[in-house]
Design a protein around this motif. Structure first.
Motif, PDB file in Angstrom:
ATOM      1  N   ARG A  60      58.621  59.844  24.533  1.00 11.32           N
ATOM      2  CA  ARG A  60      58.135  59.712  23.167  1.00 11.32           C
ATOM      3  C   ARG A  60      57.450  58.368  23.003  1.00 11.32           C
ATOM      4  O   ARG A  60      57.903  57.355  23.553  1.00 11.32           O
ATOM      5  N   ASN A  61      56.385  58.373  22.229  1.00  8.27           N
ATOM      6  CA  ASN A  61      55.689  57.135  21.907  1.00  8.27           C
ATOM      7  C   ASN A  61      55.425  57.119  20.406  1.00  8.27           C
ATOM      8  O   ASN A  61      54.293  57.160  19.931  1.00  8.27           O
ATOM      9  N   GLY A  62      56.527  57.105  19.650  1.00  9.98           N
ATOM     10  CA  GLY A  62      56.428  57.182  18.203  1.00  9.98           C
ATOM     11  C   GLY A  62      55.961  55.871  17.588  1.00  9.98           C
ATOM     12  O   GLY A  62      56.605  54.832  17.747  1.00  9.98           O
ATOM     13  N   LYS A  63      54.849  55.920  16.881  1.00  9.48           N
ATOM     14  CA  LYS A  63      54.314  54.734  16.219  1.00  9.48           C
ATOM     15  C   LYS A  63      54.894  54.615  14.817  1.00  9.48           C
ATOM     16  O   LYS A  63      55.304  55.597  14.208  1.00  9.48           O
ATOM     17  N   ASP A 110      56.778  61.512  11.217  1.00  8.92           N
ATOM     18  CA  ASP A 110      58.148  61.804  11.625  1.00  8.92           C
ATOM     19  C   ASP A 110      58.943  60.525  11.835  1.00  8.92           C
ATOM     20  O   ASP A 110      60.154  60.476  11.568  1.00  8.92           O
ATOM     21  N   VAL A 111      58.279  59.465  12.300  1.00  5.12           N
ATOM     22  CA  VAL A 111      58.948  58.180  12.466  1.00  5.12           C
ATOM     23  C   VAL A 111      59.309  57.601  11.098  1.00  5.12           C
ATOM     24  O   VAL A 111      60.408  57.083  10.884  1.00  5.12           O
ATOM     25  N   LEU A 118      63.003  56.681   9.842  1.00  2.93           N
ATOM     26  CA  LEU A 118      63.311  55.326   9.396  1.00  2.93           C
ATOM     27  C   LEU A 118      63.903  55.331   7.994  1.00  2.93           C
ATOM     28  O   LEU A 118      64.868  54.599   7.704  1.00  2.93           O
ATOM     29  N   ARG A 119      63.343  56.164   7.119  1.00  5.34           N
ATOM     30  CA  ARG A 119      63.884  56.237   5.762  1.00  5.34           C
ATOM     31  C   ARG A 119      65.314  56.763   5.759  1.00  5.34           C
ATOM     32  O   ARG A 119      66.160  56.288   4.989  1.00  5.34           O
ATOM     33  N   GLU A 120      65.597  57.714   6.626  1.00  2.00           N
ATOM     34  CA  GLU A 120      66.967  58.242   6.698  1.00  2.00           C
ATOM     35  C   GLU A 120      67.931  57.175   7.214  1.00  2.00           C
ATOM     36  O   GLU A 120      69.038  57.018   6.687  1.00  2.00           O
TER      37      GLU A 120
END
Length: 253
Positions: free
Chosen positions: A207-210, A215-216, A220-222
């Motif tokens: 994964r390379n989530g920016k 979805d990132v 992050l909010r959760e």
């Protein structure tokens, strides 16, 4: 928290008592609906070593704690929820949790090792039968060997397979596991003179989530939301402790 429910200032003690009475009426109606009669409800209480009075005391502690959390946490979140999750908090959380969003593949496999020579026809036949069954049915290694009583083999699980852990693994297992996908079963292969098969039972692709990815952002909010709730709960508990007097009962023996 239960003791402090009436002291947080969101409702009067009388209003909280009225809320509790309403909750107990609903609870009583549900119990009677499920069990049929008061007699059956009494039998159920007796079976668990309780009376109606002790049951009410238990429920009072549970409900008062629930009220306290709703007052001290839920209402603050409703009024100021957007203020708690700041862009800075999200960015700092992303940096702290970066390994969860940017990483190579991770996997876990079950490895079956067949007893006997890897070139033996009987061993090869057993391995082929195991591969065919495993590809057909989603069962674990123990169940697989139970279903093939004539096959002599052992099974073990290998977890934590990653590019970083590759140095401690054989190339055959690491390459197979990290290629994915989940539930893939290998063809029989010889390793260390023994014939083996493997199945991928855990797989998290690279994964390379920016930070800007939707979805990132949601993740992050959760994470931040849970952190805020835990902090508000800690503050509420601290306030509850300040509002509660403790004493030790004298030993009258």
């Amino acid at each position: 928290m239960a003791q402090a429910a009436k002291t947080f200032g969101f409702a009067t003690p009388e209003q909280i008592d009225a809320l509790f009475e309403d909750e107990m009426k609903r609870d009583e109606e549900e119990q009677l609906r499920d069990l049929g009669t008061w007699q059956e409800f009494s039998k159920e209480l007796e079976r668990t070593g309780r009376t109606w009075q002790s049951y009410v005391r238990e429920r009072r502690v549970e409900k008062m704690q629930q009220f306290a959390e709703e007052f001290a946490i839920g209402m603050r979140l409703q009024k100021q929820g957007n203020l708690f999750l700041t862009p800075r908090m999200l960015r700092e959380t992303y940096q702290r949790e970066l390994a969860s969003f940017v990483h190579g593949p991770h996997a876990g496999v079950i490895l079956i090792t067949f007893e006997g020579s890897g070139t033996s026809p009987e061993v090869k036949d057993g391995a082929e039968a195991a591969v065919a069954l495993w590809r057909q049915e989603d069962i674990d290694g123990r169940e697989l060997l139970k279903r093939l009583p004539d096959v002599r083999a052992t099974q073990r699980e290998i977890g934590g397979i990653s590019e970083e852990a590759r140095a401690s693994l054989t190339a055959e297992i690491a390459d197979f596991a990290l290629a994915g996908p989940l539930h893939r079963v290998s063809d029989p292969f010889v390793l260390g003179g023994s014939l083996r098969i493997a199945k991928i039972v855990a797989y998290d692709p690279a994964r390379n989530g920016k930070f800007e990815d939707p979805d990132v952002q949601n993740a992050l909010r959760e994470i931040c939301y849970k952190g805020v709730v835990n902090e508000l709960r800690r503050q509420a508990l601290e306030r509850a402790m300040q509002r509660t007097e403790y004493w030790k009962q004298k030993d009258l023996r």
